[in-house]
Design an enzyme around this catalytic site. Sequence first.
Site, short mmCIF file in Angstrom:
data_model
loop_
_atom_site.label_atom_id
_atom_site.label_comp_id
_atom_site.label_asym_id
_atom_site.label_seq_id
_atom_site.Cartn_x
_atom_site.Cartn_y
_atom_site.Cartn_z
N GLU A 21 0.82 -1.21 0.00
CA GLU A 21 0.00 0.00 0.00
C GLU A 21 0.86 1.27 0.00
O GLU A 21 0.48 2.29 -0.58
CB GLU A 21 -0.96 -0.01 1.20
CG GLU A 21 -1.94 -1.18 1.22
CD GLU A 21 -2.75 -1.32 -0.06
OE1 GLU A 21 -2.97 -0.30 -0.76
OE2 GLU A 21 -3.16 -2.44 -0.39
N HIS A 26 1.60 2.05 -3.56
CA HIS A 26 0.50 2.82 -4.17
C HIS A 26 0.59 4.28 -3.73
O HIS A 26 0.38 5.20 -4.54
CB HIS A 26 -0.85 2.25 -3.70
CG HIS A 26 -1.31 1.05 -4.46
ND1 HIS A 26 -1.34 0.99 -5.83
CD2 HIS A 26 -1.82 -0.14 -4.02
CE1 HIS A 26 -1.84 -0.19 -6.21
NE2 HIS A 26 -2.12 -0.88 -5.13
N HIS A 54 3.06 6.27 -5.58
CA HIS A 54 2.58 6.54 -6.93
C HIS A 54 1.73 7.82 -6.94
O HIS A 54 1.86 8.66 -7.85
CB HIS A 54 1.75 5.35 -7.42
CG HIS A 54 1.57 5.29 -8.90
ND1 HIS A 54 0.75 4.36 -9.51
CD2 HIS A 54 2.07 6.03 -9.91
CE1 HIS A 54 0.79 4.53 -10.83
NE2 HIS A 54 1.57 5.55 -11.09
#
Length: 668
Positions: A460, A463, A466
Amino acid sequence: MSNPLLIPTPSHGVPNFPAIKPGDFASAFDAAFTAHDLEITAIIDHPEPADFSNTIEALERAGALLDSVSSIFFNLISAHTNDALQALDLDIAPRCALHDSRIFANPVLFAKVEKVNSSELQLTGEQSLLLENTYRHFIRAGAALEEDGRQRMEQISEHLALLTTQFSQNVLADTNDYQLLLEEEQLDGLPQFVRSAARKEAESRDYPGQYLFTLSRSSITPFLQYCERRELREAIYKAYTECGQSKTDNHAIIQKIIALRSERAKLLGYASHADFMLDDRMAKTPSNVMALLNQVWEPCHRKVDEESQDLQTLIDKEDTPFTLAGWDWFYYTEKLRQQRYDLDDNELMPYFQLERVRDGAFEVARKLYGISFQPRTDLPLYHPDMQAFEAHEADGSSIGIFLFDFYMRPSKRSGAWMSTYRNQSNLDAHVAPVIVNCCNFPHADPCLLSLDEVRTLFHEFGHGLHGLLSNVRYESLSGTEVKQDFVELPSQIMEHWAIEPDVLRSYARHFETDEVIPEELITRLRAASKFNTGFATTEYLAACFLDMAWHGENATDIEDVPAFEEAIAHQIGNTTVVDPRYKSSYFQHIFSDDHYSAGYYVYIWAEVLDADAFEAFKENGLFDPATAKAFRQNILERGGSADPMALYRAFRGRDPEVQALLRNRGLN
């Protein structure tokens, strides 16, 4: 008193959560819908001929208030809901779907977008992609259909939003409804860390002195690993696999969802929902997805058969042998892992204290990208368990806010996910992102993580990076706004660093003695890294095959959901002792909204990318500055601003190769 949802958010971007009450949302959504409608009307009525600025960029700017209110509402629905929010969700979700449908199926607005799309323009790559995505959004919303088709598309969108909301609420209700409440004498085999977490969970629900186990993976997985009482393992396993069909009836909802998705696809000229969804992904067609799944399934099937035989051999040595069942797999796998590798979570977990694992992820980001995370204790958060950090570049400049919501609770849906409260953009001025990572770790003190949970935290966080490091002009192309089968690359590649020896030595320290994880324990951990991958791959791929079957051409006639699931398992030759990771009635990835529908395969698709990409780091150096810079500039910063395969080639210098995935899973 003014509505806090309609007051501009402070510069840091974190909403004033303590001031927000459930009753504020209805009027806030009304105001946001109205504001967005006025903005759309202004675009339609613009007196100048349609061009990129007054139409495409104007659409990109429109709806800022609705985006803000929606992000707060739907994040809270997932992470910290209550009866009032859930009741409102049944009204708001269909209204949002209808609102969106009416904009993107508006024939007058579409005519302006179509005119821009057909013009010969000198655009940047990012502008070209924004135009392409905008035009595609209108087409996929039914803007090119006749009036009756557009009206039916609106009805389908509204009805699907209601059904998927009901599906999610049913899963949460069944998950919260189940409680396995035990006494001390029933805990045979359970180590102290499992008992402590269960006792704390019981206390939080007013059962002092007892031990409570729930359907959360952080609760059920260690229970299945260590509980010696087979009848209790069977009870909790069956409760998990019957979620969404015990007190509620998600089977009926699924059948309605499938019928509506199929009808929508056919209205738009697609053979199936899978064809419709995949047309907007890297994979492009169901046959391309099935080719990858089948390529991995064959070696995976051989390996899981070997694993099941090994477990049955263990069982046959018991005083009273029996045939291996699903609720036995975790228990006997744990026994076998201890025998082969002298390794179990009870030995590992003292080195994986939550805060230190989090700081280990921070350190990986610092070494790769030069960024740091400073605590922000002054920000208003929606739950006292949350943590807030501000991310900074190496030169000290602020990047954005990163929020963590780590612990499981009845108000939070299961699983782990990353989301945003504000996306990065540079359209009119720089907008810094606000990222949130949500997990469901046990609320113990200290919170010690299993190896799977360590990987989840790193996943996570990937992510989150990102979204955090995005550097694009348009919000709709920012961060994780990429093709669905590309979005898991940044998250899954981060998992590789979690158990690299140099990284482990930096964060894995005993929570009591502060001792660095011993070298021989690292050696055993690494040796066992491919253990049980046949099972892990099988349960995942079985769910992928189920997803694709539900969204193929012939699923609308299914009347018996369990029979359908059994037929698919038989068709692929799945072993009877490994269920799909999710059965249909609680398969939230594919039935709580559209995003992962006909798309659960994306994890294995992205693993082809992440396994291949990580080999570049292994070849050049785990923290090689040039490799890290290339990954940041070509993947993390670019969001959805270019074709994903072009971005990957720019980083790697070639197309990805599937052999790295097979090696990574020990299936070669």
